[in-house]
Design a protein around this motif. Structure first.
Motif, PDB file in Angstrom:
ATOM      1  N   PRO A 768      12.752 -20.020 -15.734  1.00 54.56           N
ATOM      2  CA  PRO A 768      11.308 -20.065 -16.035  1.00 54.56           C
ATOM      3  C   PRO A 768      10.524 -19.012 -15.272  1.00 54.56           C
ATOM      4  CG  PRO A 768      12.171 -22.264 -15.761  1.00 54.56           C
ATOM      5  CD  PRO A 768      13.264 -21.337 -15.360  1.00 54.56           C
ATOM      6  N   ARG A 769      10.794 -18.866 -13.984  1.00 55.32           N
ATOM      7  CA  ARG A 769      10.097 -17.853 -13.202  1.00 55.32           C
ATOM      8  C   ARG A 769      10.436 -16.442 -13.670  1.00 55.32           C
ATOM      9  NH1 ARG A 769      11.145 -16.902  -6.724  1.00 55.32           N
ATOM     10  NH2 ARG A 769       9.902 -14.981  -6.521  1.00 55.32           N
ATOM     11  N   ARG A 772       8.507 -15.691 -16.754  1.00 53.28           N
ATOM     12  CA  ARG A 772       7.076 -15.489 -16.470  1.00 53.28           C
ATOM     13  C   ARG A 772       6.823 -14.092 -15.898  1.00 53.28           C
ATOM     14  NH1 ARG A 772       7.488 -20.690 -14.230  1.00 53.28           N
ATOM     15  NH2 ARG A 772       7.436 -19.778 -12.127  1.00 53.28           N
ATOM     16  N   GLU A 773       7.665 -13.684 -14.926  1.00 51.00           N
ATOM     17  CA  GLU A 773       7.428 -12.408 -14.259  1.00 51.00           C
ATOM     18  C   GLU A 773       7.764 -11.210 -15.141  1.00 51.00           C
ATOM     19  OE1 GLU A 773       9.435 -12.331 -10.550  1.00 51.00           O
ATOM     20  OE2 GLU A 773       8.302 -14.006  -9.677  1.00 51.00           O
ATOM     21  N   ALA A 775       7.355 -11.140 -18.457  1.00 51.66           N
ATOM     22  CA  ALA A 775       6.587 -11.156 -19.702  1.00 51.66           C
ATOM     23  C   ALA A 775       5.863  -9.831 -19.886  1.00 51.66           C
ATOM     24  CB  ALA A 775       5.596 -12.321 -19.687  1.00 51.66           C
TER      25      ALA A 775
END
Length: 917
Positions: A768-769, A772-773, A775
């Motif tokens: 997930p992280r 996110r980073e 994207a």
């Protein structure tokens, strides 16, 4: 005598089975030495023996296909006079040493006839009595009367030689032959018993006592059958000693010599006329051996022969069966001890008729040498071909004549640009190796590429690509070839035959006639090279052939004349060492290596050159090569090669061999994706269409092959170390310590679990992280750079929390917001007595481990320890209640073991929870 011949040939028929005949009658089992003796008979002698068998009516013989019999190993010759070797034996030892052992030890001919059990040659008692048999006391006569009177009588001749016949009276029969006795009895019965007819045969015969004296093995008095002959008595006496004569055995009766037996007549010609039948009191006397001559080398029966009338070399060679087809008569030698006691060597050219009349003396040794082991008019074809082997050379023969058709003569996918020819030049037969373009030669017969062949040339054809089928040792034609040996063993095609050339002592290869081709037998031709074409897969066969040629060139190197060998490394099909040809250039070396590989860098290669400066030292020089220009034929780039040059073909920069990764689970387009050099995980997920709405990124599993291998190695080392620890603990524990025994039992179970554990190679990621980073195409520090073979699994959404370990009911529970770790443990029945309550930990779906620290949980999956609220249990988590290791105190190393095993088990349970498996 003929009766004994028939009985002897009964044994002969059994022995001839090894030479191509099959006897259907029962015979005594022969010994190995007797078999070897009978096998030495010539085909004419065997035919005569079989004919005699059929004539006597003792056996029915049929011929079958001859089979190869294993050669018998010669037995060491027993020492002759006084334990010292005879002059012939000493000469043979010196001859063997002088010729490198080519001439083996000779044996005295004929003496192995007496080896084995003497009863093998005992006279048979169930054959008809010959008409000339002399009746004597102890013989039994069977009489059958029929007609007016029917009766049967078994009458024994008395000591006075009388046959007491009922109703007729005594009849003197001693001294009469069987024919005469039968006529006498038939006449008396007809005269004195009117109307009665008779049938008269012999029953059990008497035994007689004879003497075997002289140089017999067991001289003495022997009781033998009345049908016994001189040879029967000799066998009963154990035969003749090596110092006894086989050619002058005397039969003495009442002090006078009756006849003389020459056993050579029996062994060489099957003549038994001198094998006289014995009478009571006869003496068989064996005198000492007479003059002897040894015959060694290329004769049919090498050995030491006793002379009895033979005076010339030709007569002695006749005793030895004559010369073999491989003999070289002009090279025959006669070794003799002259009157001064000195050893002389006399050359005897048996190519001249007068040489056959050369006189021989006692103690002479005749050595007949073989033709040279070489084939002068043959060309060898080997390698990637349908039928490897020699071919007949003809004047004007070219490469296209040796290989007329690619489809019919070569195996699939041959290298038509590079074939090698090995040639011997000059009187010294110096070796030269050069390459030919086979395809160009076959397209343009008679051109410069279609080189003219010479006798003893060897042409090697190679495969163009690596083999794709396993080696079976057989060619497509079904012929199986022998494995590689030091010298080449090649089978000659049945269309050709090898013949000895009388002029120069060599062999020639010529075409057979139609009848010879049908009946010709395959022979072995030994050449001084290796035939490695059948030695494994195609690429290995190529390497073995070229390695053999290179080794031969190295053997001819000397000071000032370096070995004509060059090497090519790097991106070619077949890197390695190759023979340096005259005028060979860089492009020729690339052609020898099978051409460039797909990833070869043609703009630049490197030629390493070695040069000796002033005879003092050796310098190394690196020469850059424009490979593309060299292959295009530009002389300034296509340098002329020197001995020991090394060409290195580089790999094209940033060339990747098609690396791929696999992505499974909840992505829009799962599958196997090729990746670029340095490509990262976020890029592949975007190429796969991103995550679906059912994806559970917190439980993503990333597996890598290299990590799996490292885990397997560490588990193996740990298991080995633990087994050592367990063995030491078993030696230290006391027999009555039940607690220690229980701990050891637990330790053995843990080792078994460790051995059975399958490593997975998981890399913990925070997907997930990471998403996110990264994207919008941004670069993230936690993004994973992919490698070939990586596997990414995105499981579906999960709602389970699993509790395993030392609880009463390990199971999974539905995740509910607000429940803590202890709540889920209580829902599984609580902890057991063996639980380690202070070290309970939680494994996140991502693989991160949250370890207990008092009342809190510490997240060990983050770069820095982060204290987490113990009430925070997430979907997909696995709660682990470990075993209290203090219960197995005798083993000091088990804490780490239990943790490792539990972690592996927890990982599998966690993956099952999130739906990976």
């Amino acid at each position: 005598m003929r009766a004994f011949l028939a009985r002897l040939l009964l044994f002969t028929a059994a022995a001839l089975a090894a030479a191509g005949y099959h006897a259907l009658a029962a015979a005594a089992q022969p010994t190995e030495d007797q078999l070897r003796l009978i096998e030495r008979l010539t085909p004419e002698q065997r035919a005569a023996a079989l004919k005699a068998l059929q004539k006597e009516g003792q056996v029915r013989v049929e011929e079958r296909r001859p089979q190869e019999a294993p050669a018998a190993q010669p037995r060491p010759l027993p020492p002759a006079r006084g334990g010292k070797p005879s002059p012939i034996e000493a000469a043979m030892a010196r001859a063997a040493a002088a010729t490198g052992g080519r001439i083996g030890a000779l044996r005295q001919y004929g003496y192995d006839l007496f080896a084995g059990v003497p009863s093998t040659f005992a006279p048979a008692t169930d054959i008809p009595v010959p008409p000339d048999y002399v009746i004597g006391p102890g013989d039994t006569v069977q009489v059958q009367l029929f007609g007016k009177v029917n009766a049967e009588y078994s009458l024994v001749v008395t000591r006075e030689g009388i046959l007491n016949f009922p109703e007729i009276g005594p009849i003197p029969v001693a001294g009469l032959s069987f024919r005469e006795m039968r006529a006498l009895l038939e006449r008396r019965i007809a005269e004195q018993m009117i109307g009665v007819r008779s049938a008269i045969t012999m029953g059990p015969l008497r035994s007689i006592r004879v003497f075997v004296l002289g140089e017999a093995r067991r001289p003495g008095s022997y009781t033998v059958s009345a049908l016994a002959t001189m040879t029967n008595a000799l066998f009963a006496g154990g035969g003749v000693r090596p110092i006894g004569s086989l050619r002058r055995i005397q039969l003495k009766r009442q002090g006078r010599a009756v006849t003389t037996l020459d056993l050579y007549d029996l062994l060489l010609r099957g003549d038994t006329r001198a094998d006289a039948r014995l009478q009571p009191g006869d003496v068989i006397f064996v005198p000492p051996i007479g003059p002897t001559v040894g015959v060694a080398g290329e004769v049919r029966r090498p050995g030491i022969y006793e002379l009895a009338g033979e005076r010339t070399v030709g007569e002695v060679l006749a005793l030895a069966g004559g010369l073999l087809p491989t003999a070289y008569p002009p090279a025959t030698q006669l070794v003799r001890v002259d009157e001064k006691g000195e050893r002389r060597l006399i050359d005897v050219d048996l190519g001249a008729k007068a040489a056959w009349r050369t006189p021989v003396r006692d103690g002479d040794l005749i050595r007949v040498y073989s033709i040279l082991e070489k084939t002068e008019n043959a060309v060898l074809l080997a390698g990637h071909v349908q039928r490897p082997g020699p071919r007949q050379w003809r004047p004007g023969m070219r490469l296209s004549d040796l290989i007329p058709s690619i489809a019919d003569d070569l195996l699939p996918e041959p290298d038509l640009d590079y074939a090698l020819v090995r040639r011997e030049e000059g009187p010294t037969r110096s070796v030269r190796v050069f390459s030919v373009r086979l395809g160009e030669a076959l397209r343009s017969p008679g051109s410069a590429a279609d080189v003219a062949l010479r006798p003893r040339d060897r042409v090697y054809v190679f495969p163009a690509y690596h083999a794709r089928r396993p080696d079976t040792g057989a060619t497509p034609s079904g012929r199986t070839h022998a494995p590689q040996t030091g010298r080449e063993e090649l089978s000659v095609d049945r269309r050709f035959e090898l013949r000895a050339e009388p002029g120069n002592g060599s062999r020639s290869l010529s075409r057979r006639g139609r009848r010879g081709a049908e009946k010709g037998r395959t022979e072995d031709v030994r050449l001084y090279a290796r035939n490695a074409s059948q030695g494994g897969k195609a690429e290995r066969a190529r390497a073995e052939i070229i390695a053999a040629l290179v080794e031969e060139l190295r053997a001819h190197a000397k000071h000032g004349e370096p070995a004509r060998v060059v090497r090519i490394n790097g991106l070619v099909r077949f890197p390695g060492e190759y023979p340096l040809e005259r005028g060979m250039r860089v492009s020729d070396l690339v052609r020898a290596g099978g051409g460039l590989s797909e990833a070869a860098y043609t703009l630049g290669a490197e030629l390493t050159r070695y040069e000796v400066v002033d005879g003092k030292h050796r310098e190394i020089d690196h020469v850059p090569i424009d490979l593309a220009s060299a292959l295009a034929g530009k002389a300034e780039a296509d340098l002329l090669l020197r001995p020991h040059d090394v060409l290195h073909v580089k790999r094209m920069p940033q060339w990747a061999e098609g690396a791929t990764v696999e992505i499974r689970g909840e992505v829009r387009f799962p599958g196997v994706y090729p990746i670029a050099r340095g490509e990262q995980l976020s890029s592949v997920i975007r190429r796969a269409g991103g995550l679906t709405d059912m994806a559970f990124p917190e439980g993503a599993v990333f597996m890598r092959r290299s990590l799996q291998e490292k885990e397997a190695e560490q588990l193996r080392k740990l298991a080995d170390r633990l087994e050592t620890e367990l063995a030491a603990a078993e030696l230290a524990k006391e027999a009555g310590d039940k607690e220690a025994q229980a701990a050891l039992a637990v330790g053995r179970q843990l080792i078994a679990q460790l051995r059975a554990t399958r490593p997975v190679g998981r890399l913990v990621i925070d997907l997930p992280r990471l998403l996110r980073e990264s994207a919008g195409g941004r670069r993230s520090d936690i993004d994973v750079t992919l490698r070939d073979g990586d596997v990414i699994v995105i499981p579906p959404v999960t709602q389970e929390v699993t509790v395993i370990g030392e609880v009463f009911h390990p199971t999974s529970h539905l995740w509910r917001r607000g429940l803590t770790r202890d709540d889920y443990i209580r829902m599984s029945g609580g902890t057991t007595r063996k639980a380690d309550r202070r070290n309970i930990y939680v494994v996140r779906a991502s693989g991160a481990v949250i370890a207990g620290r008092g009342g809190l949980l510490t997240d060990l999956g983050t770069p820095w320890f982060e204290e987490v609220d113990p009430r925070e249990i997430r979907p997909g988590d696995t709660i682990v209640v470990p075993l209290d290791i203090n219960r197995i105190r005798p083993l000091t190393f088990w804490t780490n073991v239990s943790q490792i095993i539990y972690q592996i088990g927890v990982a599998a349970a966690a993956w099952k929870t999130v739906g990976v498996f």
